[in-house]
Enzyme design. Structure first.
Site, mmCIF file in Angstrom:
data_model
loop_
_atom_site.group_PDB
_atom_site.id
_atom_site.type_symbol
_atom_site.label_atom_id
_atom_site.label_comp_id
_atom_site.label_asym_id
_atom_site.label_seq_id
_atom_site.Cartn_x
_atom_site.Cartn_y
_atom_site.Cartn_z
ATOM 1 N N ILE A 206 19.442 18.708 20.226
ATOM 2 C CA ILE A 206 18.776 17.575 20.869
ATOM 3 C C ILE A 206 19.503 16.262 20.597
ATOM 4 O O ILE A 206 19.240 15.253 21.242
ATOM 5 C CB ILE A 206 17.302 17.505 20.421
ATOM 6 C CG1 ILE A 206 16.617 18.858 20.659
ATOM 7 C CG2 ILE A 206 16.538 16.408 21.139
ATOM 8 C CD1 ILE A 206 16.711 19.381 22.082
ATOM 9 N N LYS B 128 -2.269 10.834 18.139
ATOM 10 C CA LYS B 128 -2.147 9.409 18.437
ATOM 11 C C LYS B 128 -3.516 8.788 18.645
ATOM 12 O O LYS B 128 -4.395 9.394 19.249
ATOM 13 C CB LYS B 128 -1.337 9.233 19.711
ATOM 14 C CG LYS B 128 0.101 9.430 19.428
ATOM 15 C CD LYS B 128 0.946 8.638 20.378
ATOM 16 C CE LYS B 128 2.244 8.365 19.692
ATOM 17 N NZ LYS B 128 2.493 6.967 19.509
ATOM 18 N N SER C 71 20.554 14.515 17.209
ATOM 19 C CA SER C 71 20.872 14.034 15.866
ATOM 20 C C SER C 71 21.123 15.203 14.906
ATOM 21 O O SER C 71 20.550 16.277 15.059
ATOM 22 C CB SER C 71 19.742 13.158 15.332
ATOM 23 O OG SER C 71 18.540 13.865 15.280
ATOM 24 N N CYS D 96 13.549 19.554 18.531
ATOM 25 C CA CYS D 96 13.817 18.108 18.518
ATOM 26 C C CYS D 96 15.092 17.863 17.732
ATOM 27 O O CYS D 96 15.798 18.810 17.368
ATOM 28 C CB CYS D 96 12.617 17.380 17.903
ATOM 29 S SG CYS D 96 12.648 15.588 18.136
ATOM 30 N N HIS E 69 10.324 20.742 12.287
ATOM 31 C CA HIS E 69 9.443 20.023 11.357
ATOM 32 C C HIS E 69 9.244 20.803 10.074
ATOM 33 O O HIS E 69 8.592 20.336 9.151
ATOM 34 C CB HIS E 69 8.091 19.756 12.019
ATOM 35 C CG HIS E 69 8.216 18.912 13.250
ATOM 36 N ND1 HIS E 69 8.634 17.604 13.197
ATOM 37 C CD2 HIS E 69 8.029 19.186 14.550
ATOM 38 C CE1 HIS E 69 8.688 17.112 14.421
ATOM 39 N NE2 HIS E 69 8.320 18.056 15.257
ATOM 40 N N LEU F 149 0.840 -1.202 0.000
ATOM 41 C CA LEU F 149 0.000 0.000 0.000
ATOM 42 C C LEU F 149 0.878 1.257 0.000
ATOM 43 O O LEU F 149 0.630 2.211 -0.733
ATOM 44 C CB LEU F 149 -0.917 0.007 1.227
ATOM 45 C CG LEU F 149 -1.928 1.153 1.279
ATOM 46 C CD1 LEU F 149 -2.901 1.075 0.123
ATOM 47 C CD2 LEU F 149 -2.695 1.148 2.600
ATOM 48 N N ARG G 141 3.647 5.829 6.412
ATOM 49 C CA ARG G 141 4.808 5.605 7.268
ATOM 50 C C ARG G 141 4.597 4.353 8.130
ATOM 51 O O ARG G 141 3.605 4.237 8.839
ATOM 52 C CB ARG G 141 5.054 6.832 8.139
ATOM 53 C CG ARG G 141 6.046 6.602 9.179
ATOM 54 C CD ARG G 141 7.028 7.760 9.345
ATOM 55 N NE ARG G 141 7.902 7.425 10.465
ATOM 56 C CZ ARG G 141 9.013 6.698 10.340
ATOM 57 N NH1 ARG G 141 9.424 6.303 9.156
ATOM 58 N NH2 ARG G 141 9.719 6.390 11.394
#
Ligand code: GLN
Ligand code: ZN
Length: 767
Positions: free
Chosen positions: A432, A113, A434, A727, A695, A18, A516
């Site tokens: 943060i 969520k 990374s 982040c 983001h 999918l 995802r």
């Protein structure tokens, strides 16, 4: 006959078909007709799988191109005007992503969520006076598709009350006031499904597992009294927990059947039986729809046989919830050793378990003797396997001193010692963890894993990446540096692979949101850390610079929350084992000279139980585990933690109880409003509210960042304010990151000038 049915099957496909189809469509590599055809093929394949297993009622309507709540909103015509007049799958993509082939970009709908799972749904936007308008074609097409293939199906729909409660409501009054306007659409839809030949329809009301107020209870009564369609039977489904105090309510709602989650609830079957009205079907959710362990079929038969004797065909068997939350099929999984393989069941195998149970009840255990014996053997090897028990770990837990979760001194004492050691300016700037995961880095990891790059070459190449990241941070003028995490593909997988007690699948994909997917590791045994996991990289990075370097770890709660976790130990015990493994790593990092160690806990909040009554208990052990992991260090070693969400108000005491020296959080989008929670609570330690939204590809202006920091300074003392992004920066590009961080450094410097003569001293911490 005990009837078997399913609440929903994973739609992504065993090979993520999918995802591939939808993403190819987005890239305009395939046309809409091809996409539709691939979707139909997947549906057919999944029905075929379930039918071949012998399931009585196949779910239909569980398929979605992106998300089922989004589809429900579309079907009910709850589409914000900015997405135009269309009601087709392009509208769904437009709402979910803000873009769709041939349409103008628009701000997407929010994503949240799905209860306490790791699945995310698209939040319906609802407003007072909202109109609803039924668009049932997509669902009816799927019903006809299923019938044409010769299967017997039961449409599954999100119920009206949960649908409204899941939405974001704008306007006066309460979202449930929309119920009157909404119910006619549901009523009409049910009639259409009946006319299409459906006998049963399942209506999901997962809100029943949460705390419901009077208004919601009344709405449920109203809705289900009104949704009566002659000739059609309704199955009301509650899951992710039992209906608790609302059991009597759901028992007496005029639906022909009730589904109850018997895996995640505390209700026992006899209570259910005593209350079940004689006309009602009981669907027993006995197979865990959210975890991947093989069921104990004999134990289940012990529980179900007396129920079956009383209910006969009024007893239905089902997974606890939709199987959306587990991978598609185990039989093709070749990444696991044989023994472990036999302990597991994915969606396909879970359907087979249901059918076996059904046969065991109807025809007696003898009819399924062979399968039961096989199951018993597999479970016995699991129970007695040397791989799941590690006596040293158990003993360590037993002997853990009561003060193992306490730092030596309180925060003000630690802060002074840390400052003497670190010599940080006011408003220290850090990240943060990374940095951009370039294609080069990804390729290196892949080639190393596949054996195409030797350990030595991999190490050298990664060290080059780290050195480069350190040099960039020095040039930019950051105050506390990180190594950049180039060696980590995923913050849970990286640690899981180095801990004993963890296993990994090759194909165990689960949908997280849209296209995802994630592959949660399997935590099957006692956890320990055979050898240091991050120390070499951290030591190497620290040796490259005079400035303080942060060691970087994923916390115990997050490691657990994002894995499939063993079901044969209480969660707090599993978490404590993880905490002890991390504690060893923390000690080693300190010994290697790292003056700061960050332990990320982005999943702390999402582990909260759905009902408030369960919060205290959860937060107690979650906080204790974090503290056990973080507290072996000396006062002069600084502990950071990071969380990337902004709803802190209701868990502030727990956040403070973590007693991290510094907490970095996401704050940019909320415009620092969330800091009010920290101010109201008088949060005692240092805070780095994110001032750079990672983001978005956008680089903020110095003035914007300054404005955010000044807002923060209205509620936080200068001595305890840090400057950092929201982040990690792994999804951004280096040019964006360098520009963004340069802005943070410039803003911090400007602020320091403002405070140059002021009476603040970073060594002093207000208490
Ligand atoms: N240290 C991690 C990173 O920077 C934290 C990620 C997270 O909070 N999800 O990527
Ligand atoms: Zn984060």
């Amino acid at each position: 006959m005990a009837v078997t049915h399913n609440l929903g099957f994973p739609r992504i496909g065993a090979g993520r078909e999918l995802k591939q189809a939808v993403e190819a469509y987005w890239r305009q590599e395939i046309d809409r007709e091809t996409l539709e055809r691939r979707g139909a093929e997947l549906r057919a394949r999944h029905w075929e799988l379930q039918a071949a297993a012998g399931l009585d009622w196949l779910p239909v309507g569980d398929f979605s191109w992106y998300d089922g709540v989004l589809d429900t909103a579309l079907m009910l015509g709850a589409v914000p005007v900015r997405f135009g007049a269309g009601r087709d799958l392009d509208t769904a993509f437009h709402m979910a992503r803000g873009r769709a082939p041939g349409r103008r970009d628009a701000p997407p709908c929010a994503m949240l969520k799905w209860f306490d799972t790791n699945y995310h749904y698209i939040v319906p936007e609802l407003a007072s006076g909202q109109d609803f308008e039924l668009h049932p074609e997509a669902l009816l097409d799927q019903v006809r598709e299923l019938q044409a293939l010769g299967y017997r199906g039961k449409p599954v729909l999100l119920g009206p009350v949960s649908f409204l409660l899941l939405g974001r409501y704008q306007g006066d009054g309460h979202v449930l006031e929309l119920l009157d306007a909404l119910l006619p659409c549901y009523g009409r839809l049910l009639e259409l499904l009946r006319d299409a030949g459906c006998e049963w329809v399942q209506l999901d009301e997962p809100c029943l597992a949460t705390d419901l107020d009077e208004r919601a209870v009344r709405a449920l009564e109203q809705a289900y009294h009104r949704l009566q369609v002659p000739g059609l039977k309704l199955l009301l489904a509650s899951y992710f927990g039992d209906p608790g105090e609302h059991l009597d309510l759901v028992m007496h709602l005029p639906t022909d059947g009730l589904h109850v989650d018997l895996v995640h609830g505390t209700l026992d079957l006899s209570t259910l039986l005593d209350r079940l009205p004689p006309y009602k079907v009981l669907s027993a959710g006995v197979i865990d729809g959210r975890n991947i362990w093989r069921a104990d079929l004999e134990a289940l038969l012990d529980r179900l046989e007396p129920v079956y004797r009383r209910l006969q065909e009024r007893l239905w068997l089902a997974p606890s919830c939709s199987l959306l939350h587990v991978p598609v099929r185990l039989d093709r999984e070749d990444g696991l050793d044989q023994e472990l393989h036999r302990w597991l069941a994915f969606a396909r195998e879970k359907v087979q378990e249901l059918v076996l149970l059904g046969r065991g009840l109807a025809d007696g255990r003898d009819a399924v003797r062979k399968q039961l014996a096989e199951c018993r053997r597999a479970l016995q090897t699991r129970r007695h396997s040397g791989r799941i028990r590690d006596e040293a770990v158990r003993e360590r837990l037993r002997a853990l001193p009561a003060d193992a979760d306490r730092r030596a001194s309180p925060f003000p004492v630690r802060a002074a010692l840390q400052q003497r050691r670190l010599q940080l300016p006011l408003f220290p700037v850090t990240t943060i963890g990374s940095f951009p995961q370039t294609t080069e880095i990804r390729r290196l990891r892949r080639d190393h894993r596949a054996g195409r790059v030797s350990d030595h070459d991999y190490r050298t190449a990664m060290q080059r990446e780290i050195a480069e990241a350190v040099a960039r941070q020095e040039r930019l003028g950051l105050d506390v540096l990180v190594h950049g995490e180039p060696e980590r593909n995923d913050m849970v997988e990286y640690f899981g692979e180095q801990l004993s007690g963890y296993a990994f699948t090759r194909q165990g994909w689960v949908q997280s949101y849209g296209t995802r997917c994630v592959k949660p590791p399997i935590l099957y045994g006692d956890v320990s850390r055979p050898r240091p996991m991050t120390v070499d990289w951290a030591r190497y990075a620290a040796g490259l610079t005079e400035r303080p370097m942060k060691g970087m770890l994923t916390g115990p709660v997050t490691l657990m929350q994002w894995s499939f976790v063993r079901d044969d130990l209480p969660p707090d015990t599993v978490c404590l084992q993880l905490a002890l493994a991390l504690r060893d790593e923390v000690e080693d990092l300190e010994r290697a000279g790292l003056p700061i160690i960050q332990i990320d806990e982005p999943a702390l909040r999402e582990g909260l139980p759905l009902r408030r009554a369960g919060w205290g208990d959860y937060l107690d052990w979650a906080v204790r585990c974090f503290r056990v992991a973080s507290s072996p260090v000396a006062d002069g070693t600084q502990i950071h933690t990071h969380m990337c969400y902004s709803a802190f108000n209701d868990i502030m005491p727990a956040i403070a109880a973590l007693d991290a020296d510094v907490i970095t959080i996401e704050a940019t989008r909320s415009g620092m409003r969330l800091l009010d929670a920290f101010a109201d609570f008088s949060y005692p330690n240092a805070i780095g509210p994110g001032v750079y939204d990672i983001h978005s590809p956008r680089v903020p202006a110095v003035e914007e960042v300054l404005e955010l920091l000044r807002r923060a300074l209205r509620v936080l003392p200068a001595e305890r304010l840090w400057v950092n992004p929201d982040c990690g920066l792994k999804t951004r590009s280096w040019p964006e990151v360098e520009a963004g961080l340069a802005v943070l450094v410039a803003a911090a410097r400007r602020l320091r000038e403002d405070y140059a003569g002021a009476d603040v001293d970073p060594r002093r911490v207000r208490v």
